[in-house]
Design an enzyme around this catalytic site. Structure first.
Site, PDB file in Angstrom:
ATOM      1  N   GLY A   7      34.631  18.378  44.194  1.00 23.17           N
ATOM      2  CA  GLY A   7      33.404  17.606  44.005  1.00 23.17           C
ATOM      3  C   GLY A   7      32.161  18.635  44.331  1.00 23.17           C
ATOM      4  O   GLY A   7      32.031  19.705  44.924  1.00 23.17           O
ATOM      5  N   ARG A  55      24.752  38.190  40.996  1.00 24.76           N
ATOM      6  CA  ARG A  55      23.796  39.074  41.267  1.00 24.76           C
ATOM      7  C   ARG A  55      24.071  40.246  42.258  1.00 24.76           C
ATOM      8  O   ARG A  55      24.149  41.489  42.042  1.00 24.76           O
ATOM      9  CB  ARG A  55      22.551  38.548  41.876  1.00 24.76           C
ATOM     10  CG  ARG A  55      21.885  37.728  40.906  1.00 24.76           C
ATOM     11  CD  ARG A  55      20.401  38.022  40.456  1.00 24.76           C
ATOM     12  NE  ARG A  55      20.230  37.337  39.063  1.00 24.76           N
ATOM     13  CZ  ARG A  55      18.712  36.697  39.265  1.00 24.76           C
ATOM     14  NH1 ARG A  55      18.007  36.490  40.064  1.00 24.76           N
ATOM     15  NH2 ARG A  55      18.497  36.064  37.967  1.00 24.76           N
ATOM     16  N   THR A  63      30.815  22.109  49.538  1.00 28.75           N
ATOM     17  CA  THR A  63      31.349  20.736  49.607  1.00 28.75           C
ATOM     18  C   THR A  63      30.273  19.973  50.539  1.00 28.75           C
ATOM     19  O   THR A  63      30.048  20.471  51.766  1.00 28.75           O
ATOM     20  CB  THR A  63      32.753  20.256  50.117  1.00 28.75           C
ATOM     21  OG1 THR A  63      32.797  18.906  50.778  1.00 28.75           O
ATOM     22  CG2 THR A  63      33.034  21.168  51.799  1.00 28.75           C
ATOM     23  N   ASP A  87      30.852  17.529  52.376  1.00 27.01           N
ATOM     24  CA  ASP A  87      31.675  16.886  53.510  1.00 27.01           C
ATOM     25  C   ASP A  87      31.719  17.564  54.828  1.00 27.01           C
ATOM     26  O   ASP A  87      31.763  16.915  56.000  1.00 27.01           O
ATOM     27  CB  ASP A  87      33.281  16.562  53.316  1.00 27.01           C
ATOM     28  CG  ASP A  87      33.148  15.974  52.144  1.00 27.01           C
ATOM     29  OD1 ASP A  87      32.345  14.962  51.612  1.00 27.01           O
ATOM     30  OD2 ASP A  87      34.342  15.808  51.517  1.00 27.01           O
ATOM     31  N   MET A  91      29.107   9.178  52.220  1.00 25.02           N
ATOM     32  CA  MET A  91      30.528   9.896  51.721  1.00 25.02           C
ATOM     33  C   MET A  91      31.158  10.793  53.069  1.00 25.02           C
ATOM     34  O   MET A  91      30.498  10.715  54.286  1.00 25.02           O
ATOM     35  CB  MET A  91      30.300  10.764  50.738  1.00 25.02           C
ATOM     36  CG  MET A  91      30.253   9.966  49.315  1.00 25.02           C
ATOM     37  SD  MET A  91      30.162  11.168  48.073  1.00 25.02           S
ATOM     38  CE  MET A  91      30.576  10.035  46.725  1.00 25.02           C
ATOM     39  N   LYS A 123      15.986  -5.548  69.064  1.00 28.90           N
ATOM     40  CA  LYS A 123      15.938  -4.572  67.767  1.00 28.90           C
ATOM     41  C   LYS A 123      15.583  -5.787  66.722  1.00 28.90           C
ATOM     42  O   LYS A 123      16.414  -6.709  66.362  1.00 28.90           O
ATOM     43  CB  LYS A 123      17.259  -3.985  67.722  1.00 28.90           C
ATOM     44  CG  LYS A 123      17.009  -3.044  68.639  1.00 28.90           C
ATOM     45  CD  LYS A 123      18.024  -1.802  68.018  1.00 28.90           C
ATOM     46  CE  LYS A 123      17.860  -0.285  68.524  1.00 28.90           C
ATOM     47  NZ  LYS A 123      17.755   0.727  68.005  1.00 28.90           N
TER      48      LYS A 123
END
Ligand code: F6P
Length: 327
Positions: free
Chosen positions: A15, A29, A130, A132, A174, A218
């Site tokens: 991903g 570089r 990633t 995650d 995710m 709330k």
């Protein structure tokens, strides 16, 4: 003594994550700085098998530091999981005179890198790229900071509607089977509860938090749900809550791939720059089969096998803080 390497191949795989381009720039570089030739391998391992390989120089990576995605493109290659695929990839490296590899990606990328570094005499270094944050051997992965900022910006907006309509919102984030994005954004956006893959909380716990929110008056209730949680899909969780509390008006927002895009934050650009230089210097020092990471601001090289298997642990202290503050 082994000869100093003269050329490296660079790819992004799995991903995409914001900051991958900053890492590509840094590797190219730094390699130029040390007078190494660099080849970009397009579309990850699949491109290595198909020979999608082009030389890169310092100017090829101009103006990409601030861009999301990956200019080298990415893929999840099934063919690279086979010995024949990896052999073909090796032949292509040899044909281009590529002597070492830098891989930017996550779990799947380093699993491929582990096999490849064991099967062929090609030094390989990985950079954690990633959203995650699920790799052991680095406090943060490249892309995680940007993704979490995207999430809190979105949740802040959702809160406006939640408050205006006295609604309950389930926001799915995710992370595959890791809850790092959910936990961090839950605390940073003031969520009432966070549903994590690392916890085996029964539905009753969520009901309890909701009732607490009700009795504490709330007016907006935000629940962050990690996509890999054990209770079920976010839609399923929302349905169960609706059955139990028909009076609560609730909505589901799935943030999806929004979280993978956009310009990287300053933190991700810095991390990518540090690790890009570290990868090139690591190869020149003779390292291989390792991932470069930063732990407490120190550069650390972790063997691929540990980086993918050990799993970073979810921050229990942050879970505790989340519970204290969500009253
Ligand atoms: O690993 C990054 C990630 O975005 C995960 O959070 C998610 O589960 C997965 O990739 C989605 O993959 P794809 O873009 O292939 O659907």
């Amino acid at each position: 003594m082994k000869q100093r390497i003269k050329s490296i191949g660079l790819l992004t795989s799995g991903g995409d994550a914001p900051g991958m381009n900053a890492a590509i720039r840094a590797v190219v570089r730094a390699a130029n700085f040390y007078q190494l030739q660099v080849f970009g391998i397009y579309e990850g391992y699949q491109g290595m098998i198909e020979g999608l390989i082009e030389p890169l120089n310092a100017r090829s990576v101009k103006n990409i530091l601030s861009r999301g995605g990956t200019v080298l493109k990415s893929s999840r290659s099934e063919a690279f999981k086979t010995a024949e695929g990896r052999q073909q990839a090796y032949e292509n490296l040899k044909a281009h005179g590529i002597e070492a590899l830098v891989l930017i990606g996550g779990n799947g990328t380093f699993t491929g890198g582990l096999y490849f570094s064991q099967e062929f005499d090609v030094p390989v270094i990985g950079l954690p790229g990633t959203i995650d944050n699920d790799l052991y051997g680095t406090d943060f992965t490249i892309g995680f900071d940007t993704a979490t900022n995207v999430v809190i910006n979105a949740v802040d907006k959702i809160r406006d509607t939640a408050e205006s309509h006295n609604r309950l919102f389930f926001v799915e984030v995710m992370g595959r089977d890791a809850g790092f994005i959910a936990l961090r954004t839950g605390v940073a956006s003031g969520a009432l509860d966070v549903v994590l893959p690392e916890e085996s909380q029964p539905m009753e716990d969520l009901f309890f938090e909701l009732e607490k929110g009700e009795s504490n008056k709330k007016t907006n209730k935000l629940i962050i749900v990690s996509e890999g949680n054990k209770l079920g899909s976010t839609m399923y969780i929302a349905d169960k809550v609706r059955e139990r509390y028909p009076h609560l008006e609730s909505k589901v927002t799935i943030l999806g791939h929004l979280q993978r895009g956009g310009s990287p934050t300053c933190n991700d650009r810095i991390l990518a720059s540090q690790l890009g230089v570290a990868a090139v210097e690591g190869l020149l020092e003779g390292r291989s089969g390792v991932m470069a990471g930063m732990i407490k601001n120190e550069l650390v090289f972790t063997p691929f096998a540990e980086a993918i298997k050990e799993r970073s642990h979810i921050d229990q202290e942050l879970i505790r803080i989340s519970k204290i503050l969500s009253i």
